[in-house]
Design a protein around this motif. Structure first.
Motif, PDB file in Angstrom:
ATOM      1  N   LYS A  35       5.173  13.413   3.873  1.00 30.75           N
ATOM      2  CA  LYS A  35       5.903  13.294   5.130  1.00 30.75           C
ATOM      3  C   LYS A  35       5.852  11.816   5.695  1.00 30.75           C
ATOM      4  O   LYS A  35       6.681  11.256   5.866  1.00 30.75           O
ATOM      5  CB  LYS A  35       5.875  14.491   6.091  1.00 30.75           C
ATOM      6  CG  LYS A  35       6.745  14.279   7.097  1.00 30.75           C
ATOM      7  CD  LYS A  35       6.601  15.344   8.254  1.00 30.75           C
ATOM      8  CE  LYS A  35       5.385  15.212   9.191  1.00 30.75           C
ATOM      9  NZ  LYS A  35       5.161  16.162  10.251  1.00 30.75           N
ATOM     10  N   ALA A  36       4.636  11.440   5.490  1.00 28.00           N
ATOM     11  CA  ALA A  36       4.233   9.845   5.999  1.00 28.00           C
ATOM     12  C   ALA A  36       4.941   8.837   5.189  1.00 28.00           C
ATOM     13  O   ALA A  36       5.273   7.716   5.665  1.00 28.00           O
ATOM     14  CB  ALA A  36       2.738   9.637   6.366  1.00 28.00           C
ATOM     15  N   LEU A  37       5.185   9.107   3.703  1.00 24.50           N
ATOM     16  CA  LEU A  37       5.592   8.266   2.946  1.00 24.50           C
ATOM     17  C   LEU A  37       7.015   8.225   2.817  1.00 24.50           C
ATOM     18  O   LEU A  37       7.732   7.705   1.915  1.00 24.50           O
ATOM     19  CB  LEU A  37       4.820   8.179   1.601  1.00 24.50           C
ATOM     20  CG  LEU A  37       3.479   7.676   1.905  1.00 24.50           C
ATOM     21  CD1 LEU A  37       2.655   8.079   0.441  1.00 24.50           C
ATOM     22  CD2 LEU A  37       3.192   6.192   2.461  1.00 24.50           C
ATOM     23  N   ASP A  38       7.468   9.421   3.020  1.00 26.14           N
ATOM     24  CA  ASP A  38       9.307   9.650   2.890  1.00 26.14           C
ATOM     25  C   ASP A  38      10.080   8.710   3.367  1.00 26.14           C
ATOM     26  O   ASP A  38       9.726   8.215   4.700  1.00 26.14           O
ATOM     27  CB  ASP A  38       9.401  11.161   3.308  1.00 26.14           C
ATOM     28  CG  ASP A  38       9.492  12.104   2.121  1.00 26.14           C
ATOM     29  OD1 ASP A  38       9.504  11.849   0.970  1.00 26.14           O
ATOM     30  OD2 ASP A  38       9.961  13.239   2.204  1.00 26.14           O
ATOM     31  N   GLY A  39      11.145   8.610   2.524  1.00 24.02           N
ATOM     32  CA  GLY A  39      12.146   7.753   3.081  1.00 24.02           C
ATOM     33  C   GLY A  39      11.998   6.256   3.099  1.00 24.02           C
ATOM     34  O   GLY A  39      11.120   5.841   2.753  1.00 24.02           O
ATOM     35  N   ASP A  40      12.692   5.645   3.974  1.00 23.67           N
ATOM     36  CA  ASP A  40      12.643   4.280   4.351  1.00 23.67           C
ATOM     37  C   ASP A  40      11.802   3.772   5.253  1.00 23.67           C
ATOM     38  O   ASP A  40      11.320   2.709   5.603  1.00 23.67           O
ATOM     39  CB  ASP A  40      14.173   3.446   4.546  1.00 23.67           C
ATOM     40  CG  ASP A  40      15.039   3.582   3.344  1.00 23.67           C
ATOM     41  OD1 ASP A  40      14.675   3.675   2.159  1.00 23.67           O
ATOM     42  OD2 ASP A  40      16.356   3.691   3.706  1.00 23.67           O
ATOM     43  N   ASP A  60       5.351   5.756   7.895  1.00 22.83           N
ATOM     44  CA  ASP A  60       4.536   5.878   8.741  1.00 22.83           C
ATOM     45  C   ASP A  60       3.199   5.470   8.167  1.00 22.83           C
ATOM     46  O   ASP A  60       2.235   6.111   7.821  1.00 22.83           O
ATOM     47  CB  ASP A  60       4.505   7.366   9.358  1.00 22.83           C
ATOM     48  CG  ASP A  60       3.384   7.719  10.571  1.00 22.83           C
ATOM     49  OD1 ASP A  60       2.780   6.699  10.803  1.00 22.83           O
ATOM     50  OD2 ASP A  60       3.281   8.763  10.928  1.00 22.83           O
ATOM     51  N   PRO A  61       2.721   4.009   8.454  1.00 18.00           N
ATOM     52  CA  PRO A  61       1.423   3.689   7.877  1.00 18.00           C
ATOM     53  C   PRO A  61       0.411   4.542   8.396  1.00 18.00           C
ATOM     54  O   PRO A  61      -0.658   4.588   7.787  1.00 18.00           O
ATOM     55  CB  PRO A  61       1.466   2.024   7.957  1.00 18.00           C
ATOM     56  CG  PRO A  61       2.551   2.030   9.077  1.00 18.00           C
ATOM     57  CD  PRO A  61       3.443   3.166   9.122  1.00 18.00           C
ATOM     58  N   VAL A  62       0.434   4.533   9.721  1.00 20.40           N
ATOM     59  CA  VAL A  62      -0.929   5.193  10.428  1.00 20.40           C
ATOM     60  C   VAL A  62      -1.069   6.805   9.910  1.00 20.40           C
ATOM     61  O   VAL A  62      -2.183   7.278   9.668  1.00 20.40           O
ATOM     62  CB  VAL A  62      -0.660   5.236  11.921  1.00 20.40           C
ATOM     63  CG1 VAL A  62      -1.901   6.013  12.788  1.00 20.40           C
ATOM     64  CG2 VAL A  62      -0.764   3.771  12.469  1.00 20.40           C
ATOM     65  N   GLY A  63       0.285   7.296   9.967  1.00 23.17           N
ATOM     66  CA  GLY A  63       0.110   8.597   9.487  1.00 23.17           C
ATOM     67  C   GLY A  63      -0.358   8.977   7.806  1.00 23.17           C
ATOM     68  O   GLY A  63      -1.060   9.739   7.382  1.00 23.17           O
ATOM     69  N   ALA A  64       0.153   7.896   6.998  1.00 20.09           N
ATOM     70  CA  ALA A  64      -0.050   7.795   5.662  1.00 20.09           C
ATOM     71  C   ALA A  64      -1.777   7.691   5.597  1.00 20.09           C
ATOM     72  O   ALA A  64      -2.564   8.292   4.809  1.00 20.09           O
ATOM     73  CB  ALA A  64       0.719   6.875   4.990  1.00 20.09           C
ATOM     74  N   GLY A  65      -2.256   6.706   6.246  1.00 25.02           N
ATOM     75  CA  GLY A  65      -3.720   6.453   6.493  1.00 25.02           C
ATOM     76  C   GLY A  65      -4.731   7.601   6.913  1.00 25.02           C
ATOM     77  O   GLY A  65      -5.521   7.641   6.138  1.00 25.02           O
ATOM     78  N   HIS A  66      -4.065   8.236   7.691  1.00 24.17           N
ATOM     79  CA  HIS A  66      -4.986   9.402   8.356  1.00 24.17           C
ATOM     80  C   HIS A  66      -5.017  10.400   7.145  1.00 24.17           C
ATOM     81  O   HIS A  66      -5.986  10.854   7.045  1.00 24.17           O
ATOM     82  CB  HIS A  66      -4.256   9.800   9.761  1.00 24.17           C
ATOM     83  CG  HIS A  66      -4.746   9.141  10.680  1.00 24.17           C
ATOM     84  ND1 HIS A  66      -6.060   8.924  11.387  1.00 24.17           N
ATOM     85  CD2 HIS A  66      -3.512   8.489  11.638  1.00 24.17           C
ATOM     86  CE1 HIS A  66      -5.861   8.126  12.276  1.00 24.17           C
ATOM     87  NE2 HIS A  66      -4.610   7.831  12.861  1.00 24.17           N
ATOM     88  N   ALA A  85       0.819  -1.186   0.041  1.00 28.23           N
ATOM     89  CA  ALA A  85       0.005  -0.030  -0.035  1.00 28.23           C
ATOM     90  C   ALA A  85       0.915   1.146  -0.034  1.00 28.23           C
ATOM     91  O   ALA A  85       0.708   2.221  -0.719  1.00 28.23           O
ATOM     92  CB  ALA A  85      -0.754  -0.100   1.227  1.00 28.23           C
ATOM     93  N   ALA A  86       1.735   1.305   0.853  1.00 27.47           N
ATOM     94  CA  ALA A  86       2.921   2.338   0.765  1.00 27.47           C
ATOM     95  C   ALA A  86       3.533   2.665  -0.447  1.00 27.47           C
ATOM     96  O   ALA A  86       3.629   3.846  -1.082  1.00 27.47           O
ATOM     97  CB  ALA A  86       3.960   2.099   2.195  1.00 27.47           C
ATOM     98  N   ALA A  87       4.051   1.529  -1.061  1.00 27.88           N
ATOM     99  CA  ALA A  87       4.522   1.524  -2.561  1.00 27.88           C
ATOM    100  C   ALA A  87       3.630   2.096  -3.406  1.00 27.88           C
ATOM    101  O   ALA A  87       3.886   2.966  -4.421  1.00 27.88           O
ATOM    102  CB  ALA A  87       5.214   0.369  -2.610  1.00 27.88           C
ATOM    103  N   ASP A  88       2.554   1.624  -3.347  1.00 23.71           N
ATOM    104  CA  ASP A  88       1.401   2.314  -4.316  1.00 23.71           C
ATOM    105  C   ASP A  88       0.944   3.788  -4.187  1.00 23.71           C
ATOM    106  O   ASP A  88       0.991   4.265  -5.059  1.00 23.71           O
ATOM    107  CB  ASP A  88      -0.001   1.387  -4.355  1.00 23.71           C
ATOM    108  CG  ASP A  88       0.197  -0.174  -5.031  1.00 23.71           C
ATOM    109  OD1 ASP A  88       1.369  -0.343  -5.718  1.00 23.71           O
ATOM    110  OD2 ASP A  88      -0.679  -0.650  -4.674  1.00 23.71           O
ATOM    111  N   ALA A  89       1.058   4.143  -2.849  1.00 22.14           N
ATOM    112  CA  ALA A  89       0.882   5.598  -2.711  1.00 22.14           C
ATOM    113  C   ALA A  89       1.995   6.298  -3.032  1.00 22.14           C
ATOM    114  O   ALA A  89       1.763   7.496  -3.704  1.00 22.14           O
ATOM    115  CB  ALA A  89       0.604   5.636  -1.035  1.00 22.14           C
ATOM    116  N   LYS A  90       3.146   5.916  -2.995  1.00 21.12           N
ATOM    117  CA  LYS A  90       4.568   6.776  -3.229  1.00 21.12           C
ATOM    118  C   LYS A  90       4.541   6.540  -4.921  1.00 21.12           C
ATOM    119  O   LYS A  90       4.704   7.716  -5.338  1.00 21.12           O
ATOM    120  CB  LYS A  90       5.688   5.755  -2.803  1.00 21.12           C
ATOM    121  CG  LYS A  90       6.028   5.923  -1.296  1.00 21.12           C
ATOM    122  CD  LYS A  90       7.376   5.223  -1.075  1.00 21.12           C
ATOM    123  CE  LYS A  90       7.745   5.456   0.256  1.00 21.12           C
ATOM    124  NZ  LYS A  90       8.979   4.849   0.715  1.00 21.12           N
TER     125      LYS A  90
END
Length: 101
Positions: free
Chosen positions: A48-53, A56-62, A12-17
């Protein structure tokens, strides 16, 4: 949350990025057209929630849910393509559903 054992969240994070890489400019512009500076703030919080390695999945979801709610509760601004408005809203809602609350 241990990101190495939660493949679903990693995907999910990779798709959002990828979404932000491919559509970040139009996404940010849409949020600015809809909500001004507060819309841009949401876009920055998501980035910011998706930046770097260390995602922050909770932050990205929010952030994704906040954007989804903003778009669902907004009329299409004058000068914004209705198709683009709906597509961004649908994509963000789809991405948000894949993140933890």
């Amino acid at each position: 949350m241990n990101m190495t054992t939660n493949g679903g969240v990693m995907c999910a994070a990779a798709d959002a990025k990828q979404f932000l890489c491919e559509h970040g400019s139009s996404f940010s512009q849409l949020l600015r057209d809809v909500a001004g500076e507060s819309g841009l703030y949401l876009a920055k919080e998501l980035q910011k929630a998706l930046d770097g390695d260390s995602v922050d999945p909770v932050g990205a979801g929010h952030a994704l849910r906040a954007v989804s709610n903003l778009l669902i509760g907004s009329d299409i601004p004058h000068g914004v393509c209705p198709g683009a408005f709906r597509w961004h809203g649908a994509r963000v809602t789809e991405l948000a559903a894949r993140f933890p609350n």
